[in-house]
Design a protein around this motif. Structure first.
Motif, PDB file in Angstrom:
ATOM      1  N   GLN A  83      35.343 -27.704 -22.182  1.00 37.61           N
ATOM      2  CA  GLN A  83      35.231 -28.120 -20.792  1.00 37.61           C
ATOM      3  C   GLN A  83      36.590 -28.073 -20.086  1.00 37.61           C
ATOM      4  O   GLN A  83      36.678 -27.680 -18.936  1.00 37.61           O
ATOM      5  N   GLU A 160      29.778 -27.293 -20.919  1.00 36.77           N
ATOM      6  CA  GLU A 160      29.885 -27.476 -19.472  1.00 36.77           C
ATOM      7  C   GLU A 160      30.918 -26.520 -18.882  1.00 36.77           C
ATOM      8  O   GLU A 160      31.901 -26.960 -18.294  1.00 36.77           O
ATOM      9  N   SER A 163      31.617 -27.016 -14.989  1.00 38.51           N
ATOM     10  CA  SER A 163      31.661 -28.320 -14.320  1.00 38.51           C
ATOM     11  C   SER A 163      33.009 -28.628 -13.688  1.00 38.51           C
ATOM     12  O   SER A 163      33.105 -29.506 -12.847  1.00 38.51           O
ATOM     13  N   ARG A 170      31.430 -22.455  -8.379  1.00 42.38           N
ATOM     14  CA  ARG A 170      30.487 -22.629  -9.482  1.00 42.38           C
ATOM     15  C   ARG A 170      29.339 -21.639  -9.367  1.00 42.38           C
ATOM     16  O   ARG A 170      28.919 -21.030 -10.340  1.00 42.38           O
ATOM     17  N   ARG A 174      28.588 -18.684 -11.920  1.00 42.39           N
ATOM     18  CA  ARG A 174      27.260 -18.658 -12.508  1.00 42.39           C
ATOM     19  C   ARG A 174      26.705 -17.245 -12.503  1.00 42.39           C
ATOM     20  O   ARG A 174      26.238 -16.738 -13.517  1.00 42.39           O
ATOM     21  N   THR A 192      24.853 -28.182 -20.376  1.00 41.75           N
ATOM     22  CA  THR A 192      24.998 -28.573 -18.984  1.00 41.75           C
ATOM     23  C   THR A 192      24.148 -29.808 -18.712  1.00 41.75           C
ATOM     24  O   THR A 192      23.174 -30.063 -19.409  1.00 41.75           O
ATOM     25  N   ASP A 194      23.362 -30.125 -15.499  1.00 42.68           N
ATOM     26  CA  ASP A 194      22.871 -29.704 -14.196  1.00 42.68           C
ATOM     27  C   ASP A 194      21.631 -28.834 -14.400  1.00 42.68           C
ATOM     28  O   ASP A 194      21.719 -27.703 -14.875  1.00 42.68           O
ATOM     29  N   GLU A 197      21.605 -25.308 -12.916  1.00 42.82           N
ATOM     30  CA  GLU A 197      22.396 -24.354 -13.678  1.00 42.82           C
ATOM     31  C   GLU A 197      21.591 -23.829 -14.867  1.00 42.82           C
ATOM     32  O   GLU A 197      21.559 -22.626 -15.140  1.00 42.82           O
TER      33      GLU A 197
END
Ligand SMILES: Nc1ncnc2c1ncn2[C@@H]1O[C@H](COP(=O)(O)OP(=O)(O)OP(=O)(O)O)[C@@H](O)[C@H]1O
Ligand SMILES: [Mg+2]
Lengths: 359, 289
Positions: A83, A160, A163, A170, A174, A192, A194, A197
């Protein structure tokens, strides 16, 4: 290139917390796989156990046809992107990218040409002489990725990875990842919290809660056919409407209103059974005239989502709230009397344990 | 009227306050000057006496001469002793850096019960090893080991005395390097020593530099250990040799001692400036609860 299989994998921390609890999962060769769940559910623990950075308490892990449960991390042929990226601050970008090769005792000139090659692929041209501290977050993330690529692993593990980036970057990263992953063709597991995501990137998603697997499926499956109420409310940008009710005379009684039994659950429920009725706000609609089979209520809140609006409707008898997404030019005013309509095949029933009824 | 009187009274009060303030300031300045003098006078002596044709124990402007240095450079033991000091200091520095970084890294990464107790006990006992109290046992130990009159023996004893403090300080540096750096290297197949060398040491470099200078200074100025453990004058370091500079009359040879002292202190001061410029001194962290 390899699949990953865990069998009855348990990781118990000293003190008795189970970060991973009885995990059986198979991740296919070349798959882009997401581990999704709320904070503290054990995603990082599972990833680190696969990498060998945490020792499993029991159970086994296979990568390809190699049994790696008791192998040193360095022998598992996995690469991990942390991360915080974990770029070595005292080395140039080129040295960072080529570090796995340095350990494999590859000659310096060869290392640098490989670093350049991988750097090109990840749009890092012209940055190779810099130090990590002189790069933006997005560039650092790509360097971490490049370093992982250079080691030519069987498996990528990302904790992550997006993040630390701001919202716009982001989205960019992605799309970049989504395009890169099939190019590389390496089995990839990413963690993740999220859900957007996970839905956007993954071929399949595993949803975890308190160390236990809740559901494993394609983004469409977990979105449309969540295994239980936890998954139903966790996945989706607006969480699913879940209303308590009972089955009565061939329909579902919510308060004093009746709705049709969801298509999936027909013939699987009996009269008097306590259930939870679920419907995604995106699959609901609003009618200003009386609609048979709809839920009647009053609009109390209207939230703008850009091209659409999230309308909250309060049902009269018990104050249950139902949220509906409507397109921007059709939002009713606050206080309007409306009927919430839907197709029964888009709705779901959950039993008193929270498990979905149907196949 | 009353207003006027009132204001003159406040003016009076103000001036009295100012007087008090002034006196306080005076007192403070005088006190500071005295304390400062106490420390500055020896330094002034160190700067002036070497260039004085007739150095005494008081500070005075020198009758300028370089003769003292000529005498010093003609004295073979004096110059050789500086070389010996260098051997002891650098030798101990190397031992301390190598063992200190290995020990502090392991202590920082491996969890063993009673680790902190071990560290504090070591720290407490370290002052004893090179202190006066343990000199007899240390001496006997070195006799048994056959390390009397050996510079290597002196290096070992001095390093032993310094190491606990070094480990204590370095462990803090090691603690503060993020784990993910090492884990990342580990995943690419790096072994612990490789990780220490590639990742941990470069990150702990300011700490190591500080430790290196500190170790050199400690050993450079140590008199007792080499005095007791070394026999031959040809192996003795400057701190011990200086003690032997007497005139035929049995008086301390101040001409030689002062010139030698200046030479003796220059390397330490130079090193301080070098390291301070390069890394800045950072004893940060220090003691954690
Ligand atoms: N070293 C540790 N010792 C003891 N318990 C730990 C340790 N690391 C994690 N845990 C516990 O294990 C559980 C799972 O932690 P983990 O870090 O895997 O969660 P996560 O899903 O990655 O969460 P997040 O999204 O916040 O990163 C948590 O309850 C956590 O408190
Ligand atoms: Mg985590």
């Amino acid at each position: 290139m390899a699949s990953i299989t865990t069998s009855s994998l348990i990781k118990e921390y000293p003190g008795g917390v189970r970060g991973v609890d009885e995990m059986d999962v198979t991740i296919h060769d070349g798959e882009f796989f997401a581990l999704l769940g709320p904070s503290g559910c054990g995603k990082t623990t599972l990833l680190r156990t696969i990498a060998g950075l945490e020792k499993s308490t029991s159970g086994s892990i296979k990568i390809g046809d190699r049994e790696v449960t008791n192998m040193e991390p360095g022998q598992r042929r996995v690469a991990m992107v942390f991360q915080d990226y974990a770029l070595f601050p005292h080395m140039s970008i080129a040295d960072n990218i080529a570090y796995p090769l340095k350990i494999q005792k590859v000659a310096k000139t060869e290392r640098h040409s490989r670093a350049e090659e991988v750097g090109d692929k990840l749009s890092l041209q012209g940055l190779l002489e810099r130090r990590p501290g002189q790069l933006s977050g997005g560039q650092q993330q790509r360097v971490a990725l490049a370093r992982a690529v250079t080691s030519r692993p069987d498996v990528f593990l990302f904790d992550e990875p997006l993040s630390n980036l701001d919202a716009r970057l982001r989205l960019e990263a992605r799309t970049f990842l989504k395009k890169l992953q099939p190019d590389l063709g390496v089995t990839t597991v990413f963690v993740t919290h999220d859900q957007a995501e996970a839905l956007a990137l993954a071929d399949r998603i595993a949803i975890m809660r308190s160390g236990k697997m809740q559901q494993l499926g394609t983004p469409r499956e977990v979105f449309q056919r969540p295994a239980n109420t936890f998954v139903a409310s966790f996945v989706g940008s607006t969480s699913m409407n879940l209303l308590k009710g009972t089955v009565s005379a061939g329909s579902v009684l919510i308060g004093r209103q009746r709705v049709a039994i969801p298509t999936d659950a027909v013939d699987r429920v009996g009269d008097g059974q306590e259930i939870t009725w679920g419907a995604r706000p995106e699959y609901l609609d609003i009618s200003l005239v009386a609609a048979p089979g709809g839920l009647e209520g009053t609009v109390t809140v209207s939230e703008n989502l850009g091209a659409s609006a999230l309308i909250t409707v309060e049902l009269p008898e018990n104050g249950d709230l139902v949220q509906v997404v409507v397109s921007e030019d059709r939002e009713p005013g606050i206080g309007t009397h409306v009927w919430v309509t839907f197709e029964p095949r888009r709705t779901l029933l959950f039993d008193s344990e929270g498990l979905r009824i149907g196949d | 009227m009353t207003a006027l009187r009132g204001s003159s009274r406040t003016a009076q009060k103000e001036s009295r306050q100012m007087l008090g303030h002034f006196l306080g300031l005076m007192g403070k300045s005088v006190f500071t000057a005295l304390v400062l003098a106490f420390f500055v006078i020896p330094v002034l002596w160190l700067v002036f006496a070497p260039f004085d044709a007739h150095p005494g124990l008081n500070v005075k402007l020198p009758e300028f001469t370089l003769n003292n240095f000529k005498v010093l450079f003609d004295n073979p033991t004096a110059i050789a002793s500086l070389g010996n000091s260098l051997i002891l200091a650098l030798g101990s520095m190397v031992v301390v850096l190598v063992l200190g970084s290995l020990a502090s890294y392991s202590l920082s990464r491996v969890k063993i019960p009673g680790r902190d107790l071990l560290l504090y006990t070591l720290l407490l006992l370290s002052s004893i090893i090179t202190g006066t109290a343990a000199m007899v046992p240390t001496f006997l130990l070195m006799v048994k080991l056959g390390l009397i009159d050996s510079q290597f023996g002196v290096i070992l004893v001095l390093s032993g005395g310094i190491l606990p403090t070094v480990i204590f300080i370095l462990k803090d540096f090691m603690d503060s390097t993020p784990k993910s750096y090492e884990e990342s290297a580990r995943l690419y197949g790096a072994k612990p020593l490789r990780i220490l060398w590639d990742v941990v040491i470069p990150l702990a470099r300011p700490g190591l530099a500080t430790i290196a200078v500190w170790a050199v200074v400690q050993v450079w100025g140590n008199f007792l250990v080499p005095y007791i453990l070394l026999r031959s004058p040809s192996k003795s370091p400057a701190a011990v040799v200086m003690y032997t500079f007497y005139t035929e009359g049995g008086q301390p040879n101040l001409a030689l001692i002062s010139a030698f002292s200046l030479l003796f202190s220059i390397p330490v001061v130079a090193m301080y400036f070098f390291v301070n410029r390069r890394y800045g001194f950072r004893f940060h962290g220090g003691i954690k609860s």
